[in-house]
Design a protein around this motif. Sequence first.
Motif, short mmCIF file in Angstrom:
data_model
loop_
_atom_site.label_atom_id
_atom_site.label_comp_id
_atom_site.label_asym_id
_atom_site.label_seq_id
_atom_site.Cartn_x
_atom_site.Cartn_y
_atom_site.Cartn_z
N THR A 6 41.81 33.50 42.88
CA THR A 6 42.68 33.51 41.70
C THR A 6 43.57 32.27 41.65
O THR A 6 43.85 31.74 40.56
CB THR A 6 43.56 34.77 41.69
OG1 THR A 6 44.30 34.87 42.92
CG2 THR A 6 42.72 36.02 41.52
N SER A 61 38.35 34.31 37.04
CA SER A 61 39.71 33.79 37.22
C SER A 61 39.93 32.51 36.41
O SER A 61 40.98 32.34 35.79
CB SER A 61 39.97 33.51 38.71
OG SER A 61 39.89 34.68 39.47
N ASN A 145 41.96 39.83 35.11
CA ASN A 145 42.33 38.48 35.51
C ASN A 145 43.04 37.74 34.37
O ASN A 145 43.96 36.94 34.61
CB ASN A 145 41.09 37.69 35.95
CG ASN A 145 40.72 37.97 37.39
OD1 ASN A 145 41.58 38.30 38.21
ND2 ASN A 145 39.45 37.84 37.72
N ARG A 200 46.18 38.46 40.62
CA ARG A 200 46.02 37.38 39.64
C ARG A 200 47.35 36.70 39.33
O ARG A 200 47.42 35.46 39.36
CB ARG A 200 45.37 37.90 38.36
CG ARG A 200 45.02 36.78 37.38
CD ARG A 200 44.01 35.84 38.03
NE ARG A 200 43.79 34.61 37.26
CZ ARG A 200 44.46 33.48 37.42
NH1 ARG A 200 45.44 33.42 38.31
NH2 ARG A 200 44.17 32.42 36.72
#
Length: 252
Positions: A6, A61, A145, A200
Amino acid sequence: MKVAATTLGETAGDLFAQTLGLGYFVTTIALFLVFVVTLTVQLRSRHYNPFFYWTVILSTSMAGTTMSDFMNRDAGAKYLSGGATSLGRGPQGLGLGYPEGAAILVSVLLAIFLAWKLSGMTFQIRDIVTFRGEALFWSAILVSNTLGTSMGDFLSDSSGLGYLGGALFVAGLLAVLVALMKVPAVPNVLLFWIAFVLTRPLGATAGDFLTKPHAKGGLDLGTAGSSAVLLAALFGLMAHAQIQERRSALPA
């Protein structure tokens, strides 16, 4: 591995959209296509492969970073840097703002979970073996995400915590989730999904802390250098996971 993916998603997304000047819209389209390609490879695999799995996590991500930025930001001066006059090529951001963008994404994520629940399929990720189940799973990952990016940007830009403060705040929440794993009344599946969303914003705030200039409270390491280091770290972890997976598959 999730935090590395992330954080890399944040720095790499900013590298393409901001540093290289492609803009949020063009970068979102390109990264979404990357997500489709990596997801296709993952879905065609008959067995768990850490490289395939974590490459999709990384692509969600990166795409989530620019999708969130395109939704929440606009061509206003506060989102521009270095004397830039636009957010890159193509349409500029929609300018919804972090609260409105997050509300939309929360609604979409809840709709996915509702559809998942009504389908009767398990939320235990180790037991997801059907195409439909994986489609719901990866849809939830992509939206979570994107939502996490909005949450991270809000903590960094609007909450007053700053990049490092936002990262420490989310890390504290994750520590609470770890403690709740010892509480029998709290389902681990619920803790997993909350943690999956929270990693995230941790990556978003940590990525910004690494790349943003000193004047804004960052370390000013740059998006290219930070992304290269994070990519090397993630590939190292993926290689380790691949070795562990092969060892576990060997007969006793």
